[in-house]
Design a protein around this motif. Structure first.
Motif, PDB file in Angstrom:
ATOM      1  N   VAL A 218       1.353  -1.333  -0.142  1.00  0.00           N
ATOM      2  CA  VAL A 218       0.017  -0.156   0.006  1.00  0.00           C
ATOM      3  C   VAL A 218       0.731   1.420   0.167  1.00  0.00           C
ATOM      4  N   LEU A 219       1.949   1.251   0.806  1.00  0.00           N
ATOM      5  CA  LEU A 219       2.891   2.225   0.777  1.00  0.00           C
ATOM      6  C   LEU A 219       3.536   2.907  -0.565  1.00  0.00           C
ATOM      7  N   SER A 220       3.741   1.487  -1.017  1.00  0.00           N
ATOM      8  CA  SER A 220       3.791   1.761  -2.500  1.00  0.00           C
ATOM      9  C   SER A 220       4.108   2.135  -3.671  1.00  0.00           C
ATOM     10  N   VAL A 221       2.410   2.237  -3.606  1.00  0.00           N
ATOM     11  CA  VAL A 221       1.289   2.188  -4.743  1.00  0.00           C
ATOM     12  C   VAL A 221       0.611   4.257  -4.198  1.00  0.00           C
ATOM     13  N   LEU A 222       0.834   3.757  -2.837  1.00  0.00           N
ATOM     14  CA  LEU A 222       0.916   5.412  -2.483  1.00  0.00           C
ATOM     15  C   LEU A 222       1.478   6.368  -2.791  1.00  0.00           C
ATOM     16  N   GLY A 223       3.188   6.063  -3.409  1.00  0.00           N
ATOM     17  CA  GLY A 223       3.785   6.844  -3.241  1.00  0.00           C
ATOM     18  C   GLY A 223       5.047   7.188  -1.483  1.00  0.00           C
ATOM     19  N   ALA A 224       4.521   6.300  -0.554  1.00  0.00           N
ATOM     20  CA  ALA A 224       5.265   6.757   0.262  1.00  0.00           C
ATOM     21  C   ALA A 224       6.020   5.322   1.316  1.00  0.00           C
ATOM     22  N   ALA A 225       6.728   4.556   0.502  1.00  0.00           N
ATOM     23  CA  ALA A 225       7.402   3.754   0.641  1.00  0.00           C
ATOM     24  C   ALA A 225       9.082   4.004   1.658  1.00  0.00           C
ATOM     25  N   ARG A 226       9.073   5.258   2.278  1.00  0.00           N
ATOM     26  CA  ARG A 226       9.886   6.315   3.355  1.00  0.00           C
ATOM     27  C   ARG A 226       9.620   6.230   3.881  1.00  0.00           C
ATOM     28  N   GLU A 227       7.819   6.125   4.797  1.00  0.00           N
ATOM     29  CA  GLU A 227       7.443   6.478   5.558  1.00  0.00           C
ATOM     30  C   GLU A 227       7.911   4.649   6.271  1.00  0.00           C
ATOM     31  N   ALA A 228       7.982   3.464   5.199  1.00  0.00           N
ATOM     32  CA  ALA A 228       8.163   2.248   6.154  1.00  0.00           C
ATOM     33  C   ALA A 228       9.253   2.098   6.862  1.00  0.00           C
ATOM     34  N   VAL A 229      10.827   3.037   6.267  1.00  0.00           N
ATOM     35  CA  VAL A 229      12.189   3.011   7.352  1.00  0.00           C
ATOM     36  C   VAL A 229      11.682   4.213   8.965  1.00  0.00           C
ATOM     37  N   ASP A 230      10.954   4.947   8.212  1.00  0.00           N
ATOM     38  CA  ASP A 230      10.650   5.887   9.817  1.00  0.00           C
ATOM     39  C   ASP A 230       9.850   4.813  10.515  1.00  0.00           C
ATOM     40  N   ALA A 231       8.887   3.911  10.188  1.00  0.00           N
ATOM     41  CA  ALA A 231       8.053   3.632  11.726  1.00  0.00           C
ATOM     42  C   ALA A 231       8.609   2.767  11.915  1.00  0.00           C
ATOM     43  N   LEU A 232       9.202   2.251  10.827  1.00  0.00           N
ATOM     44  CA  LEU A 232      10.393   0.507  11.688  1.00  0.00           C
ATOM     45  C   LEU A 232      11.620   1.389  12.659  1.00  0.00           C
ATOM     46  N   ASP A 233      11.823   2.871  12.105  1.00  0.00           N
ATOM     47  CA  ASP A 233      13.065   3.345  12.400  1.00  0.00           C
ATOM     48  C   ASP A 233      12.273   3.132  14.354  1.00  0.00           C
ATOM     49  N   VAL A 234      10.876   3.732  14.073  1.00  0.00           N
ATOM     50  CA  VAL A 234      10.453   4.144  15.812  1.00  0.00           C
ATOM     51  C   VAL A 234       9.782   2.674  16.635  1.00  0.00           C
ATOM     52  N   VAL A 235       9.836   2.397  15.904  1.00  0.00           N
ATOM     53  CA  VAL A 235       9.327   1.392  16.715  1.00  0.00           C
ATOM     54  C   VAL A 235      10.208  -0.275  17.170  1.00  0.00           C
ATOM     55  N   THR A 236      11.508  -0.721  16.087  1.00  0.00           N
ATOM     56  CA  THR A 236      13.038  -0.865  16.875  1.00  0.00           C
ATOM     57  C   THR A 236      13.649   0.419  17.723  1.00  0.00           C
TER      58      THR A 236
END
Length: 1437
Positions: A790-808
């Motif tokens: 979903v992030l890929s089709v929304l053009g927001a793949a970088r949000e995955a990096v930020d999200a997982l950085d926050v989570v870890t």
């Protein structure tokens, strides 16, 4: 003057034209021909040589019946209500169309528009906002309405027929007959223009409108010609259908306009209400948008932001009669080109800047001066992004001016990525150059610059504007913004300061502002309320005085007051009394005081008391939750999304929102975003010291957690594979209707949840940590890859990096932490393909992920590989998140840690994402090799220092502007140096260590002027650094470490700041490496040991053995210390109570690296020998990365591609693989270092520079062991190759000691040397034989292929080698050339012969050396030495 400058007789002719549907204009043409003066319609039609396209009459006529009516229009089946198609005078019309045949969408649009217009007239009477035209709402077209373009055309006929039945103009002085549709497809539009033309013909004041109609008609006719041809694609069909529906909206607005009594006085209506100009503007914009969508490939998001333009959204203008002095002064400026081209309306919060900007935009639009507008808003992510401003303005200018469009459209077609370049390039290419060439005179409005994401000290937009404003003297810029530091500094830039008029809104005399506020209350909103409720004598003068006093010059207070009083469910008298009884607060909004003891807080408390009502804990919680979602959301949420995320009913949410309506901007549509009506509300309601009643206080911690749980639950419930129904093997950009698919299949609530859930994960959530962890674990375990999709089709793949950085960082213990770390590795390792192609998450990322990866194990069943990994799939993640080839010479980490600057060995510097190494920007400046890169403290500036000759190049990273290139004359040669910017970024200092005489020089960044030089007597340790507005450095001498300070512009000698102890018995030959300035820690090396001395506490923090140590550095906070050791090892130490302890030990891939630690110590960047490697150090699941042998692999395939032999160059082990199963059939101990090999169905042959060995399979029996006869001068071989018939061996030797390399040919059975030849060129790769074994070829680094052949002397029987010649095109038998039509490109994509994308190789699998891969049929092998194993792929056909 008559309309269009014609006589009364001409007016009579116009009436005749209207009756036939053709509005009068000066160059009426027959409908059989369509001409587009701007030539921007497309390829259809014939170019007449004068820039116009002439379309034959027969191409414009559509004779096909509606697809939906085909069954009822056959002969003998016509009924009473059946549409009958007739031909009248060469045109087609519809008759007998019943109501049910009309488009429901088009009819509903008309009704809704009528309702909106009538409501606006009642509610906003007396305001400009109530009279200005509205943009048509966005509607989704139903696919069943139009099966093809012909149905689309007939849809226009149906709408027209409805217009003909229902529309009359009783209010006009002269009755106007609404014409029937002359040509089916554009009936509604021609009706509108014909009616306006007829109305305006009676009024001399409306002459200007006629010119607009004339221009529109020419464009409509050319557009009509385009519609006569089939659409050619689904996307074009959708565009045409939406165009027709928008025309239906225009028809509805005209019908609404016809009922207004003001139409009797058209001269006032046209000049004041702007309704008719607004209709024409909407038609022009609709057509322009369609045309540019036809011709441009620039992303819509980056070109035109819905809501950013003044005519969109819910903004309102000034009440008539208010702010007259300010508005008149600004209007005078817009018309006077002798005045400065830039105007800054400077005002504090709540003083009405945006309302004035809205009014100015409306007025200058009515005068024809407005070219474009952009209303920034921190509430919307796109409207606070600086990089969307210039492209959006450019698109509006292109819609507005044909001469601008003729330059702009070809520019975008030739360079679609221009919208994503630096601000400087955007402004120059998209705006300045087209404006210069077209010589347009216009005004551009940009509101609320302070609400954009920007970096101090100076606004990036203003910095760029200052560069170009003098180049476009006919263009004026009206800007508004609070006087925040970066805005003030931007307007102080010399180039902009002298070109700017400044009006300070909050310095307007208080009596004038109070008078405007009184007028707003008395004659505007409160007067409307009084009339509506028939309240005589209300409000009283005393009440009005009290309201004005409390407003204290803040229009925002006045607006909020009216919204509170005008609640539809309450008595306005009681509401006003309740407000006047509310106590004053002792504080006021922010730190600004316009009057003593006045505040918005008391107003907010009163409104909230009304919203919450009686004390009901359950209801209070719901109201707080809804308000919390509206205020704390990362982007404004509509009520429908709030209801979904909180688990409330939509009625519950709308009820709670409406109870606080005076504090919010609400729409009737539940899918329209809700926003605080002013920025001061969130500041108040989340601050417990201001919102002192806990019933009303919104706790950020609690409500962030509610949103977080809501987002995670929604994703857990709804995410699934391929939600947008994308085809296989495509990139996102290759799906033409991707935007429509995302809107259809991913609703706004799920979009928000996927993009923003991590923004609600805050440290204060420990009270419900177990619930969050459990929900998060379920999400990562079951929905992770679907979320990435979903992030890929929304053009927001970088949000995955930020999200997982926050989570870890938030998680504390396994198993969820281990899973999150594995997910982080997956995203960073495959970020390129995730970002570019959602389907290839399943085609490329999952199939290539390591065997032990938790993500692979959880989601392997969803993988859809089109390339099978036969051999070499990694076992586990390496600690290196990203590894790739890059010839890096210098690197710098931005202070924020988000960006990395990397310079290659030439003139190029790249800015990359620090987590993924994705390229963000390129800076190029000709010159020598870059030796050092330095960011300014705010990461706005970047400096590179070069040698040969010495230069300091400074860039503004926000704008992409080269600030200066300075070549100092103070020294020669290539000295070692250390650089730092001043805090303000206007100066920089350089420490020169030339000839053991350290000297500090300071320079002006912009002018390059040398300011001062300061010699340093003692030995400088570490780098210089900035402290406030001064430069600091540290020196060392026996027994002490001393810190010194000197001003960047000071002529005084450096002054001592402090002196700290150093061990008296320390050796004199120690080598200081790095110094931590704030903690006063010194790292140094001596006698093969490494030390860290804490000077502040006089103790060693590290004292360890370390041979060949280098490159020591501290993290910014000092928690981590790093150094390199030996050929490839990197040691990371972490602070503990007893000192530094070993935290990680890493290995670099290809030799001793240069290293740099991130500011937070969580990542290490290493580079050298053409490879860069980014490693994440906080991963708790991996302690050490693998130490890898970086020699290349050798892979040979058997005939028929059943077997493969794999070994590493000079290794002694050969693995024989079954290619069908991927199993190892045999592992052979060669007993020698293998330089080359060959495998057949039953034999394996290996060779080095001494002997040839042959084994039988599968018994592994050695059947031949031949010693090679060494040729004269033959030394150690580099590569060897065996002919397919196993008769000959080609061995490459050298070069050695300056001698050119030599190729030797040997006989396998005897080992005899058959001949030798000197090789041409440099950088030779492994030779190869042609399939018949008669020729041998090699290729140089320059790409030149050279062939040799064996020739036997008939007399002597001696075999000789003869040159076949050279070619730039190697034979197709070269092993690294793709076979069977496969293609591999530089970015790692492998294509099939049909062009299907089969696989995206991850960065660490790629090599720029073509010899590092080999092909055979469907099989492709990757051979480069940074891989832990050779990789063999089997590709689909």
């Amino acid at each position: 003057m008559p309309l269009f400058g014609k006589s009364k007789k001409s007016h009579q002719h116009s009436q005749q034209l209207v009756s036939s549907g053709i509005p009068s204009h000066s160059s009426v043409r027959p409908l059989g021909i369509g001409i587009d003066p701007a030539s921007d319609i497309g390829p259809e039609g014939i170019n007449n040589g004068g820039g116009s396209r002439i379309v034959p009459r027969d191409r414009r006529m559509d004779q096909r019946p509606l697809a939906s009516d085909a069954s009822t229009s056959t002969p003998g089946n016509e009924g009473e209500n059946t549409p009958v198609h007739k031909r009248e005078h060469g045109q087609e019309v519809l008759s007998n169309i019943p109501n049910e045949h009309f488009s429901r969408n088009a009819t509903d649009l008309s009704e809704r528009e009528l309702e909106v217009q009538n409501r606006g007239e009642c509610e906003d009477q007396g305001t400009v906002a109530g009279r200005r035209s509205k943009a048509p709402p966005k509607h989704v077209f139903n696919d069943h309405i139009c099966e093809d373009v012909h149905d689309t055309v007939h849809l226009g006929s149906r709408v027209l027929e409805r217009v003909h039945r229902d529309t009359t103009f009783r209010a006009t002085a002269v009755p106007v007959d609404v014409p029937k549709d002359p040509v089916g497809g554009f009936g509604p539009l021609k009706v509108v223009l014909g009616t306006i033309s007829a109305i305006c013909a009676n009024h001399e004041e409306a002459v200007a409108i006629g010119n607009k109609i004339e221009d529109l008609l020419s464009r409509i006719e050319a557009l009509e010609a385009r519609f006569a041809t089939p659409p050619g694609s689904v996307v074009e069909q959708r565009r045409r259908s939406e165009l027709i529906l928008k025309f239906g909206c225009i028809e509805g607005r005209l019908r609404s306009l016809s009922k207004k009594p003001e139409l009797r006085r058209l001269d006032e209506h046209v000049q004041d209400d702007e309704e008719v100009p607004g209709l024409l503007e909407d038609i022009r914009e609709i057509i322009s948008d369609y045309q540019m969508a036809q011709q441009m490939t620039m992303r819509k998001q980056a070109c035109k932001l819905i809501g950013a333009e003044y005519r969109h959204g819910d903004r309102t203008g000034c009440l008539k009669g208010t702010r007259t002095a300010v508005l008149d002064q600004i209007e005078l400026w817009t018309r006077d080109f002798d005045k400065p081209p830039v105007y800054w309306l400077n005002g504090l919060a709540g003083t009405g800047k945006s309302t004035i900007a809205q009014t100015i935009a409306e007025r200058i639009f009515a005068h024809g001066q407005l070219g474009a507008s952009f209303f920034c808003s921190r509430d919307f992510e796109d409207r606070r992004n600086l990089h969307f401003i210039f492209p959006t303005i450019a698109v509006q200018l292109a819609r507005r001016y044909a001469e601008f469009r003729s330059i702009f459209v070809p520019l975008v077609q030739s360079d679609p990525a221009i919208a994503h370049e630096s601000l400087y390039n955007q402004m120059k290419k998209l705006i300045v150059e087209p404006l210069e060439e077209s010589a347009i005179s216009t005004v551009i409005v940009i509101d609320a610059l302070d609400e954009c994401k920007d970096v101090e000290p100076a606004s990036a937009i203003l910095t760029v504007l200052g560069q170009f404003v003098s180049e476009i003297p006919k263009v004026k810029f009206f800007l508004t913004g609070r006087p925040e530091p970066r805005i003030r500094e931007g307007f102080r830039i010399p180039l902009l300061a002298e070109a700017t008029d400044v009006f300070i809104l909050h310095d307007v005399e208080s009596n004038q502002v109070d008078s405007d506020i009184r007028l707003f209350f008395k004659q505007g909103s409160l007067e409307l309320i009084r009339r509506r409720h028939e309240l005589d004598g209300w409000p009283t003068k005393e009440q009005l005085d009290f309201l004005c006093e409390r407003a204290a010059g803040l229009f925002v207070y006045a607006v909020a007051t009216v919204k509170f009083i005008d609640h539809r469910n309450n008595d306005p008298k009681e509401q006003l009394d309740r407000l006047l009884r509310s106590p004053e607060s002792s504080t006021r909004e922010g730190k600004t005081k316009l009057k003593a003891n006045t505040t918005l807080d008391s107003l907010y408390m009163t409104v909230l008391q009304e919203a919450f009502g009686d004390d009901d804990p359950e209801d209070d919680h719901k109201i707080r939750s809804v308000l919390g979602a509206a205020i704390l959301a990362a982007n404004p949420l509509p009520p429908s999304t709030i209801a979904t995320l909180l688990g409330f009913g939509i009625k519950d949410v709308t009820l709670r929102l409406s109870s606080a309506h005076s504090l919010l901007i609400l729409q009737e549509n539940a899918d329209s975003p809700v926003r605080p009506f002013h920025k001061s509300l969130p500041d108040f309601i989340v601050d417990p010291t201001r919102c002192i009643n806990q019933r009303f206080h919104v706790s950020p911690c609690n409500h962030h957690m509610e949103l977080l749980i809501g987002c995670l639950n929604l994703m857990n419930q709804t995410l699934e594979k391929n939600m947008c129904k994308l085809p296989d093997a495509v990139t996102n950009s290759e799906v033409p209707d991707l935007r429509e698919r995302t809107e259809r299949y991913i609703d706004s609530a799920l979009q928000y949840a996927c993009k923003s859930w991590h923004k609600h994960l805050v440290d204060e959530h420990t009270a419900r940590a177990l619930e969050i962890t459990s929900t998060l674990h379920r999400f990562l375990e079951n929905k992770f890859v679907f979320w990435l999709e979903v992030l890929s089709v929304l053009g927001a793949a970088r949000e995955a990096v930020d999200a997982l950085d926050v989570v870890t960082k938030w998680l504390e213990a396994p198993p969820t932490l281990e899973l999150a770390n594995d997910c982080f590795h997956f995203v960073t390792g495959f970020f390129e393909v995730i970002d570019e192609s959602a389907p290839h998450i399943y085609h490329s990322a999952l199939p290539v992920s390591p065997q032990a990866s938790m993500v692979r194990k959880l989601y392997e069943r969803y993988a859809n590989p089109m390339a099978r990994i036969v051999y070499g799939l990694p076992v586990s993640w390496d600690l290196a998140s990203v590894t790739m080839e890059y010839p890096c010479s210098a690197v710098a980490w931005s202070p924020c840690g988000r960006f990395i600057a990397i310079s290659d060995s030439g003139s190029r510097t790249e800015i990359r994402d620090a987590a993924t190494l994705k390229q963000l920007a390129i800076l190029e400046f000709p010159g020598g090799r870059t030796e050092k890169l330095v960011f300014s403290q705010d990461a706005r500036l970047l400096m590179s220092s070069r040698v040969c000759p010495t230069e300091f190049i400074s860039w503004d990273l926000q704008t992409g502007v080269l600030i200066s290139a300075i070549s100092p004359e103070q020294w020669g040669g290539d000295p070692e140096c250390s650089i730092t910017y001043s805090a303000c970024g206007t100066m920089f200092g350089v420490l020169i260590r030339e000839l053991y005489i350290p000297t500090i020089h300071t320079y002006n960044v912009h002018s390059g002027t040398h300011i001062y030089s300061h010699p340093v007597e003692d030995r400088v340790v570490g780098d210089i650094w900035t402290h406030g507005e001064c430069l600091r450095f540290a020196t060392m001498k026996s027994g002490s470490i001393t810190t010194w300070e000197v001003g960047f512009a000071s002529r005084n000698a450096p002054a001592e700041v402090e002196s700290l102890p150093f061990p008296d018995d320390s050796p004199h030959d120690l080598f200081p490496q790095s110094f931590h300035p704030t903690l006063s820690r010194l790292a140094f090396i001596h006698s093969e040991r490494i030390f860290v001395w804490d000077a502040r506490y006089s103790k060693f923090l590290l004292n360890e053995d370390a041979k060949y140590s280098y490159d020591t550095s501290f993290s910014r906070d000092g928690r981590f210390f790093m150094h390199g050791e030996g050929l490839s090892e990197i040691y990371l130490w972490k602070e503990s109570p007893t000192g530094y302890i070993l935290h990680r030990r890493l290995y670099y891939e290809v030799g001793p690296p240069n290293t740099l630690i991130s500011p937070n110590g969580e990542s290490i960047f290493a580079f050298g020998f053409g490879v860069i490697q980014l490693s994440r150090t906080i991963d708790s699941t991996t302690s050490f990365s693998r130490k890898q042998n970086h020699t290349p692999f050798i892979v040979e395939f058997s005939p028929g591609e059943t077997l493969a032999a794999v070994t590493r160059f000079k290794d002694k082990t050969i693995t024989v693989l079954d290619l069908k199963s991927g199993d190892s059939l045999s592992i052979i101990d060669a007993g020698m270092g293998v330089h080359g090999q060959r495998v057949t169905g039953s034999t394996v042959v290996a060779v080095n520079n001494e002997k040839v060995v042959t084994w039988n399979l599968p018994a592994r029996d050695r059947v031949l062991n031949t010693t090679l006869v060494v040729c004269p001068g033959m030394g150690s071989s580099v590569f060897a190759s065996i002919s397919p018939n196993l008769h000959n061996i080609a061995i490459v030797e050298g070069p050695f000691s300056g001698n050119p390399p030599c190729l030797h040919l040997h006989d396998v059975p005897t080992g005899r040397c058959l001949g030798s030849v000197l090789m041409r060129g440099n950088g030779h790769r492994r030779p190869w034989f042609t399939p018949d074994g008669r020729e041998v070829w090699y290729i140089t680094d320059e790409g030149e292929a050279n062939g040799l052949t064996t020739v036997e002397d008939n007399e002597s029987g001696v075999i000789k080698l003869e040159q076949l010649g050279s070619t730039n095109q190697p034979p197709n038998t070269a092993p690294w050339l793709p076979s069977r039509g496969y293609q591999i490109v530089d970015d790692g994509w492998i294509f099939s012969i049909s062009g299907r994308r089969l696989l995206r190789l991850p960065p660490h699998w790629r090599s720029s050396n073509t010899a590092d891969r080999t092909w055979s049929g469907r099989f492709h092998a990757l051979l480069h030495g940074t891989l832990p194993e050779a990789v063999i792929l089997e590709l689909e056909e």
